[in-house]
Write a protein that holds these residues in place. Structure first.
Motif, PDB file in Angstrom:
ATOM      1  N   SER A1056       0.869  -1.185   0.000  1.00 11.19           N
ATOM      2  CA  SER A1056       0.000   0.000   0.000  1.00 11.19           C
ATOM      3  C   SER A1056       0.894   1.219   0.000  1.00 11.19           C
ATOM      4  N   VAL A1057       0.426   2.259  -0.739  1.00 14.56           N
ATOM      5  CA  VAL A1057       1.241   3.455  -0.926  1.00 14.56           C
ATOM      6  C   VAL A1057       0.590   4.600  -0.165  1.00 14.56           C
ATOM      7  N   GLY A1058       1.377   5.297   0.615  1.00 11.74           N
ATOM      8  CA  GLY A1058       0.905   6.466   1.353  1.00 11.74           C
ATOM      9  C   GLY A1058       1.876   7.619   1.199  1.00 11.74           C
ATOM     10  N   GLU A1059       1.608   8.674   1.970  1.00 11.06           N
ATOM     11  CA  GLU A1059       2.481   9.842   1.871  1.00 11.06           C
ATOM     12  C   GLU A1059       3.896   9.530   2.356  1.00 11.06           C
ATOM     13  N   ASP A1060       4.044   8.592   3.366  1.00 11.57           N
ATOM     14  CA  ASP A1060       5.365   8.295   3.915  1.00 11.57           C
ATOM     15  C   ASP A1060       6.148   7.309   3.073  1.00 11.57           C
ATOM     16  N   GLY A1061       5.534   6.617   2.161  1.00  9.80           N
ATOM     17  CA  GLY A1061       6.221   5.638   1.335  1.00  9.80           C
ATOM     18  C   GLY A1061       5.313   4.463   1.056  1.00  9.80           C
ATOM     19  N   ALA A1062       5.949   3.349   0.644  1.00 12.07           N
ATOM     20  CA  ALA A1062       5.208   2.134   0.305  1.00 12.07           C
ATOM     21  C   ALA A1062       5.355   1.130   1.436  1.00 12.07           C
ATOM     22  N   LEU A1063       4.222   0.680   1.994  1.00 10.48           N
ATOM     23  CA  LEU A1063       4.223  -0.293   3.068  1.00 10.48           C
ATOM     24  C   LEU A1063       4.071  -1.683   2.461  1.00 10.48           C
ATOM     25  N   ILE A1064       5.071  -2.558   2.694  1.00 12.84           N
ATOM     26  CA  ILE A1064       5.091  -3.930   2.201  1.00 12.84           C
ATOM     27  C   ILE A1064       4.814  -4.840   3.382  1.00 12.84           C
ATOM     28  N   SER A1065       3.835  -5.743   3.265  1.00  8.98           N
ATOM     29  CA  SER A1065       3.488  -6.685   4.327  1.00  8.98           C
ATOM     30  C   SER A1065       3.506  -8.090   3.764  1.00  8.98           C
ATOM     31  N   TRP A1066       3.753  -9.102   4.630  1.00  7.91           N
ATOM     32  CA  TRP A1066       3.839 -10.496   4.196  1.00  7.91           C
ATOM     33  C   TRP A1066       3.727 -11.409   5.399  1.00  7.91           C
ATOM     34  N   GLU A1067       3.633 -12.708   5.056  1.00  6.85           N
ATOM     35  CA  GLU A1067       3.722 -13.762   6.066  1.00  6.85           C
ATOM     36  C   GLU A1067       4.928 -14.621   5.742  1.00  6.85           C
ATOM     37  N   TYR A1068       5.607 -15.110   6.805  1.00  6.48           N
ATOM     38  CA  TYR A1068       6.852 -15.873   6.605  1.00  6.48           C
ATOM     39  C   TYR A1068       6.898 -17.007   7.609  1.00  6.48           C
ATOM     40  N   TRP A1069       7.195 -18.206   7.097  1.00  6.77           N
ATOM     41  CA  TRP A1069       7.277 -19.374   7.985  1.00  6.77           C
ATOM     42  C   TRP A1069       8.554 -20.183   7.772  1.00  6.77           C
ATOM     43  N   GLY A1070       9.541 -19.592   7.138  1.00  2.00           N
ATOM     44  CA  GLY A1070      10.785 -20.298   6.886  1.00  2.00           C
ATOM     45  C   GLY A1070      11.729 -20.269   8.084  1.00  2.00           C
ATOM     46  N   PRO A1071      12.793 -21.138   8.096  1.00  2.00           N
ATOM     47  CA  PRO A1071      13.758 -21.177   9.228  1.00  2.00           C
ATOM     48  C   PRO A1071      14.837 -20.118   9.145  1.00  2.00           C
ATOM     49  N   GLU A1072      15.054 -19.543   7.957  1.00  3.77           N
ATOM     50  CA  GLU A1072      16.157 -18.607   7.808  1.00  3.77           C
ATOM     51  C   GLU A1072      15.887 -17.313   8.597  1.00  3.77           C
ATOM     52  N   LYS A1073      16.976 -16.749   9.125  1.00  3.16           N
ATOM     53  CA  LYS A1073      16.850 -15.506   9.888  1.00  3.16           C
ATOM     54  C   LYS A1073      17.187 -14.281   9.067  1.00  3.16           C
ATOM     55  N   ASN A1074      17.965 -14.474   8.018  1.00  2.00           N
ATOM     56  CA  ASN A1074      18.366 -13.333   7.189  1.00  2.00           C
ATOM     57  C   ASN A1074      17.313 -13.136   6.090  1.00  2.00           C
ATOM     58  N   VAL A1075      16.384 -12.207   6.304  1.00  6.60           N
ATOM     59  CA  VAL A1075      15.295 -11.932   5.366  1.00  6.60           C
ATOM     60  C   VAL A1075      15.449 -10.496   4.872  1.00  6.60           C
ATOM     61  N   TYR A1076      15.352 -10.308   3.572  1.00  7.82           N
ATOM     62  CA  TYR A1076      15.520  -8.992   2.973  1.00  7.82           C
ATOM     63  C   TYR A1076      14.295  -8.670   2.113  1.00  7.82           C
ATOM     64  N   VAL A1077      14.046  -7.390   1.931  1.00 13.69           N
ATOM     65  CA  VAL A1077      13.117  -6.895   0.908  1.00 13.69           C
ATOM     66  C   VAL A1077      13.962  -6.280  -0.193  1.00 13.69           C
ATOM     67  N   GLU A1078      13.759  -6.757  -1.430  1.00 16.23           N
ATOM     68  CA  GLU A1078      14.510  -6.222  -2.573  1.00 16.23           C
ATOM     69  C   GLU A1078      13.541  -5.543  -3.523  1.00 16.23           C
ATOM     70  N   TYR A1079      13.977  -4.418  -4.080  1.00 12.63           N
ATOM     71  CA  TYR A1079      13.109  -3.719  -5.024  1.00 12.63           C
ATOM     72  C   TYR A1079      13.980  -3.080  -6.094  1.00 12.63           C
ATOM     73  N   ILE A1080      13.325  -2.939  -7.299  1.00 13.55           N
ATOM     74  CA  ILE A1080      14.029  -2.379  -8.458  1.00 13.55           C
ATOM     75  C   ILE A1080      12.989  -1.744  -9.368  1.00 13.55           C
ATOM     76  N   LEU A1081      13.346  -0.727 -10.130  1.00 12.43           N
ATOM     77  CA  LEU A1081      12.425  -0.086 -11.072  1.00 12.43           C
ATOM     78  C   LEU A1081      11.905  -1.121 -12.077  1.00 12.43           C
ATOM     79  N   LYS A1082      10.677  -0.952 -12.431  1.00 13.12           N
ATOM     80  CA  LYS A1082      10.043  -1.960 -13.304  1.00 13.12           C
ATOM     81  C   LYS A1082      10.754  -2.077 -14.636  1.00 13.12           C
ATOM     82  N   ASN A1083      11.111  -0.989 -15.237  1.00 16.10           N
ATOM     83  CA  ASN A1083      11.717  -0.998 -16.570  1.00 16.10           C
ATOM     84  C   ASN A1083      13.229  -0.883 -16.496  1.00 16.10           C
TER      85      ASN A1083
END
Length: 1289
Positions: A1056-1083
């Motif tokens: 969801s996009v607001g004035e402060d930025g884009a809020l990304i939400s998810w659910e995670y059930w994996g064992p790994e502790k190192n979790v990242y959010v990656e983003y890149i311009l569409k084009n």
């Protein structure tokens, strides 16, 4: 008849008095001498104890035989064995009372100790034991004290009575001593006296403290509050302090003449004991503060024993004597007058000894003697005698003993009359008790002074030579000098009764050996003593008065002559203080003091003190330091060269050179350098010969023979060296035989049958003449060998051929020239040439210490078989094979270990375990190695193996994998098994529980099953021998991910996009502790990298800083171990809307807000005006309706003050007249009703005490009909107006 007896007794005392001198002898030095008991240590008469500690009552005595002890308590026998709390120390009479099991007050008694042996009985003083007491202060409520300014005041302390009495002092709440002065001071009893009070004396923490010294406790009185007021303030506060305050001096305090607070009346008296401290005090009050002074009416105050305390208020005289009795007058004086008080002092005295305590008496059978007990006191004391602790009247009769008052006279004493006598002297103020024994002995003389003792004395001083002796009867002393030809007597000698020989003015001729001879009827004893008379120490050169400028140096001379056999010591003082040790400017030499870089602080008086072990002398001088006068700047240059060189006093090997210095150029010449040229041997080369100080212009030069000397001189100052002077004339020394022989003579061989003799040749100056050559001498170093001689020239070595191998030779090399031979040379030892050793070490053997270390032993080789200088031994060793591999010798080269010196063993480190070694030993000298010993062998035991050569992982599956390995490259024994250890590794590299497997030695792979899927493991593998496990090899690997279970651990990814930025939400059930959010311009192009944001365990993140009007691909990444695959979520597309320029919101503009506030204020003012006009009588529909329904009981509102008419109190809770109250309690109106109640909230109108209305106006009642609202033209209330304004804004 009685008078004649007294005269006879007095004469007998005079005749026998000299016998007491024998008691100066230290009887303890005489072993085995019988002696009655003597008390050596006892507790004080008044013995105050600490109740918290054990009670120790001292009683020690000496005697031969050693005495036994007993005690009395309160005059009766004290049976110590019956009291379990009391013990007596061994070899002593000291009592120890254990108070842990008893109370101290049970032992508060009078004790007396008795020490007895077969020769008599001694008794101690009466020891009164009392425990120290520190009672508590009594509780009291101290009322505040209010006093008028200027009056006197006494703050009582009244501490509890303690034992000993407490020490009193006054302090505040902060434990600071209260300031005292001539106006405020503490009296001897502890009270605090104010001669007059001031306003600043007001405080609430006057606290009296009592410190009890034995128990080291401090107690305090309740704080006292003092308030000092002037008269006006007292009148103002009288009521407040009337009930609980003491009021003083209600009349105004005017200035007044002094009067005494203590003591009272015009006179008083005081009694003090001799030897104690007399303290008298006079404290006066008055305004201004009186000054107190003291005089003695009947004489002068003893200046050295008198002091004044407490600002002259206390007179203190120490060590009181009878002369201090009399009248003392204290005078208090201020501007308005004075007052006097006379204190009559009476001095009493407890008994005291006049000529010391009675002295022990040692008598021989048939001798006479006296015991004297001379004491005095005020009043005069009485004297009683006891013998062995019993009354002398009750003692056995002794015809040789006669008691005359303070004296016992003994005549013709006999053996068995030994006893201890007690003299008791007492009066009203105390007593004295002393023991003195009479010891009847028959003893030959003994000289107690050390034999051959040396006495040293300074010439012209008094010399005392001791001869302490003992004997019974008292020996007669005679002195002899050097030989015993004649007895010393008369001048210049003085003979003392104790045997000491005195020479009043010792001279050098008095230095001699003296013999002291002691005689009595039982024998003779003698001793030799030496006297040395030394020369006195004298100052030959006195330090002189000095005036120096600062920054310069000064020297004080203090030359002293002393006896050469005495060790002197020099000490310098400045103004009677020692010189600072850390100041390097002070240089102390044997006969002077030098001060460098003098400063103004160095001015003063300096004293040199020269002392020896016997005497000292000193002298002083003054130093004055003045300011340094400034000197003009000086340009310095190097000096001019010296001139006028002249040679005089020409000898065979010396000459005197004289010169004239050149110009110094404003810098003093420091030294001269003399150089020479040898035109015979080294023409054109100048050599340094010597240096002389800059103050000298001549030098005596020592020269060498057979040299053609030319001299020149150079000068040096602070700038530089001068140019050389012109050369002197040539001075030729005559040739002579050499003075020196060659140095560095050595003998060695280059072949096994020769001897090379080498040396360091002489220089041209050392040759001393022409024809220099060397006489070489040698002979075998055996008895009877003849010298061989050869003379060589222009050589530094000589070779002797045909010598036996490595044989010692004695060698000499002597210098010779045409004028003779040099001095006889010293012989040195050399050896002919070496050859290889012909023998090998025997009895070679090896001891294996562990798998890598062995120790080799061998016997030494005889020196004659070494045939040279023994350099050491070499051990050759090599590994033949390893037991398992059977490798040949070619693969293992020989190793050599060298042991320098004469060793018989050596260590072989770094061996291979489980191997067979061969070795031999050789001796070597300077020529080389000898033959090797027979080859020996030894085997090393097993060791731990090396790590396996390799460890690989194959056939990785979901829950299994295969490990393969290669055996260790280094076995170090027989491999018995392998140990495999493995454990899982989580994402944070933490190790899980370990599993361990033992595998057979013939196995090189293993498959592990039942492992966790998608899990990393760490493996350790090591091999074992019989010695143990070797190091492990490690490897890591992971099981693969189950394809069935291989699903993304992410779900429900949203954005969801607001004035402060884009809020990304998810659910995670994996064992790994190192979790990242990656983003890149569409084009974006493929080369651009994804931007990363670490999640840190949460399941949402706000992406900030995204560009408006752009779309982004966003995904989630879970990262495990470095070789595990990444887990990715599905990508979501996030579009950030473009930023549109905002339209100005007029409601937020400052000018608009200001305008609206102004309009609202204006409307409010208008509403208030309208409301006021209405209240003043304006005609409104409400009033018209009220007029239409007039009620005769209704009191209308007054028009002039907007208040209602009078009403009664009993009507307070009734409804207003003219209103109707229905049965349900609600108030209803007619259609025409209207009143001020309509403008209130719920009709809760209230009235002031004067009937004015204080209800709050508010909006109309909700029950009002709409039609009525339109018909009414009432003015709106202020509240409604504000509500309307707010809604408008």
């Amino acid at each position: 008849m009685m008078e004649w007896r007294r005269m006879d007794a007095a004469l007998l005392v005079l005749l026998l008095g000299h016998l007491a001198t024998a008691l100066e002898v230290p009887l303890d030095l005489l072993e085995g001498l019988p002696q009655p008991p003597t008390i050596t240590h006892q507790s004080p008469k008044d013995y105050i104890i600490d109740p918290r500690e054990n009670i120790i009552i001292h009683c020690d005595a000496k005697g031969k035989p050693h005495p036994s002890f007993s005690w009395t308590r309160n005059g009766t026998h004290f049976d110590i064995d019956e009291d379990p709390n009391v013990t007596m120390r061994p070899h002593s009479g000291t009592l120890v009372v254990d108070i842990s099991r008893a109370k101290a007050e049970h032992y508060e008694c009078v004790y007396q100790c008795t020490a007895r042996n077969k020769h008599g009985t001694a008794v101690s003083n009466n020891i009164v034991v009392q425990q120290s007491r520190s009672p508590l202060w009594s509780k009291e409520k101290i009322k505040p004290i209010v006093v008028q300014e200027g009056v006197s005041l006494v703050l009582p302390c009244r501490p509890p009575a303690g034992l000993p009495p407490p020490i009193i002092f006054w302090m505040d709440n902060y434990f600071q001593r209260l300031p005292q002065s001539s106006r405020v001071s503490q009296s001897l009893n502890g009270d605090l006296y104010f001669s007059n009070v001031l306003r600043e004396d007001s405080r609430n923490d006057y606290i009296c403290y009592a410190r009890f010294p034995y128990t080291q406790t401090i107690q305090q009185k309740q704080p006292i509050t003092v308030k000092v007021l002037n008269m006006d303030a007292i009148n103002d506060t009288m009521a407040a302090f009337y009930n609980d305050t003491d009021l003083f001096s209600e009349e105004p305090a005017d200035e007044r003449r002094p009067s005494f607070l203590i003591p009272s009346g015009p006179s008083s008296s005081k009694t003090v004991l001799r030897g104690q401290v007399l303290e008298m005090e006079c404290i006066a009050e008055g305004l201004p503060t009186p000054e107190v002074s003291w005089t003695k009416v009947s004489g002068d105050l003893p200046a050295k024993r008198t002091s004044f305390l407490h600002y002259q208020r206390t007179l203190r005289i120490v060590n009181v004597s009878e002369s201090d009795a009399g009248d003392y007058r204290c005078t208090a004086r201020n501007q308005l007058g004075s007052v006097h008080h006379t204190i009559h002092v009476m001095v009493k005295a407890a008994p005291y000894w006049i000529s010391g305590t009675p002295r022990n008496l040692v008598l021989a059978p048939g001798e006479n003697g006296v015991l004297t007990c001379r004491a005095n006191g005020i009043p005069k004391p009485s004297i009683t005698w006891t013998m062995n602790g019993e009354s002398i009247e009750n003692s056995p009769k002794d015809v040789s003993r006669k008691v005359e008052d303070d004296t016992i006279i003994f005549t013709d004493v006999q053996t068995g009359s030994s006893a201890v006598y007690q003299c008791n002297v007492s009066n009203d103020y105390g007593y004295l008790l002393s023991n003195a024994f009479v010891n009847v002995l028959s003893e030959p003389p003994r000289v107690l002074t050390s034999a051959n003792k040396v006495y040293q004395v300074i010439k012209n001083h008094r010399a005392l030579i001791d001869c302490a002796s003992f004997g019974s009867p008292i020996p007669k002393i005679q002195w002899y000098k050097d030989s015993r030809s004649s007895i010393l007597e008369g001048d210049p000698y003085i003979f003392h009764d104790n045997g000491t020989l005195e020479i009043p003015i010792a001279q050098a001729q008095n230095s001699a050996k003296y013999t002291c001879v002691a005689r009595n009827k039982f024998g003779i004893s003698e001793n030799q003593i030496y006297l040395e008379v030394k020369e006195p120490t004298r100052i030959l050169t006195l330090p002189e008065y000095k005036v120096v400028q600062s920054g310069t140096s000064v020297v004080f001379d203090c030359k002293v002559k002393h006896d050469p056999s005495l060790i002197p010591n020099m000490i310098w003082y400045k103004d009677e203080g020692e010189l600072p040790e850390d100041d390097k400017r002070f240089i102390i030499e044997s006969d002077s003091l030098t001060i460098t870089d003098v400063t103004e602080n160095d001015a003063g008086e300096y004293r040199c003190l020269r002392n020896t072990t016997l005497d000292s002398v000193s002298a002083t001088a003054k130093l004055t330091v003045v300011e340094a006068t400034p000197t003009p700047a000086v340009v310095s240059e190097r000096p001019d060269p010296p001139t006028d060189l002249e040679l005089t006093d020409q000898e065979k090997r010396s000459v005197r050179l004289t010169w004239t210095p050149g110009d110094e150029h404003n810098s003093p010449i420091q030294r001269f350098l003399i150089q020479y040229e040898d035109s015979l041997h080294h023409r054109g080369h100048w050599h340094n010969l010597t240096e002389v100080p800059g103050t000298k212009t001549t030098a005596h030069l020592k020269l060498s023979p057979y040299v053609h000397y030319t001299f020149r001189v150079l000068a040096i100052n602070d700038v530089n060296w001068s140019r050389p002077s012109a050369p002197s004339k040539v001075f030729r020394t005559e040739a002579a035989a050499p003075d020196d022989n060659p140095t560095g003579v050595h003998g060695f061989g280059t072949e096994h049958n020769n001897l090379v003799i080498s040396w360091k040749p002489l220089t041209g100056h050392q040759s001393n003449g022409p024809g220099l050559r060397y006489k070489v001498m040698w002979r075998q170093n055996v008895e009877g060998a003849e010298w061989m001689t050869e003379t060589v020239a222009n050589s530094t070595k000589f070779v002797v051929s045909g010598t036996p191998t490595f044989f010692p030779y004695e060698l000499k090399v002597q210098a010779v020239n045409d004028h003779g031979e040099g001095p006889e040379p010293a012989g040195i030892l050399g050896y002919s040439g070496e050859d290889l050793p012909v023998a090998f070490p025997e009895n070679v053997q090896a001891i294996v210490l562990n798998s890598t270390l062995a120790k080799v032993h061998w016997n030494p080789v005889p020196s004659k078989l070494i045939r040279g200088h023994l350099k050491g031994f070499k051990v050759y060793y090599w590994r033949e094979h390893e037991h398992d591999h059977h490798k040949n010798n070619n693969n293992h080269p020989k190793q050599i270990l060298t042991f320098s010196g004469n060793h018989t063993h050596g260590m072989l480190p770094g061996l291979h375990p489980y191997s067979r070694y061969l070795f031999n030993v050789r001796v070597y000298n300077g020529k080389g190695e000898g033959p090797h010993s027979p080859t020996q062998e030894f085997e090393t035991p097993e060791g731990v193996p090396g790590p396996p050569t390799s460890l690989t992982v194959t056939d990785t599956d979901i829950d299994s994998l295969t490990l393969e390995w290669s055996p260790p490259h280094v076995h170090n024994g027989r491999i018995t098994s392998y140990t495999l250890k493995y454990q899982p590794v989580n994402n944070s590299n933490e190790l899980g529980p370990a599993e361990e497997l033992d595998l057979p030695a013939n196995k090189t792979s293993v498959t592990l099953s039942n492992l966790k899927y998608n899990t990393r493991y760490k493996f350790y593998l090591n091999a074992k021998t019989g010695r143990g496990a070797g190091p492990a090899i490690s490897q890591e690997a992971a099981t693969i991910v189950d394809e069935v279970r291989h699903v993304s651990p992410f779900g429900n990814v949203s954005s969801s996009v607001g004035e402060d930025g884009a809020l990304i939400s998810w659910e995670y059930w994996g064992p790994e502790k190192n979790v990242y959010v990656e983003y890149i311009l569409k084009n974006s192009e493929g080369e651009e990298e994804w931007q990363k944001e670490l999640v840190n365990g949460s399941q949402n993140i706000m992406l900030k800083g995204l560009k408006g009007g752009s779309s982004y691909r966003v995904r989630l990444v879970a990262k495990g171990h470095h070789d595990q695959p990444l887990h990715l979520s599905e990508e979501v597309l996030v579009t950030v809307p473009a930023v549109v320029s905002r339209q100005v919101d007029i409601a937020t503009q400052g000018w608009f807000i200001g305008l609206m506030c102004a309009i609202a204020l204006l409307i409010l003012i208008l509403l208030i005006i309208c409301f006021i006009q209405r209240n003043k009588g304006g005609k409104y529909p409400v009033k018209e309706k009220e007029d239409a329904h007039t009620d005769p009981e209704f009191q209308p509102m007054k028009d002039d003050d907007c208040t209602f008419g009078e009403y009664s109190d009993n009507e307070d809770h009734k409804p207003l007249k003219g209103s109707r109250t229905p049965s349900n309690g609600t108030v209803k109106r007619d259609d025409s009703d209207d009143s001020l109640v309509d403008y209130g909230e719920g009709g809760d109108g209230q009235f002031n005490e004067d009937g004015s209305f204080i209800g709050q106006y508010s909006g109309k009642s909700a029950s009002r009909d709409t039609a009525e609202g339109h018909e009414s033209s009432e003015a709106p209330s202020p509240i409604n107006a504000m509500n309307s304004l707010n809604s408008f804004v």
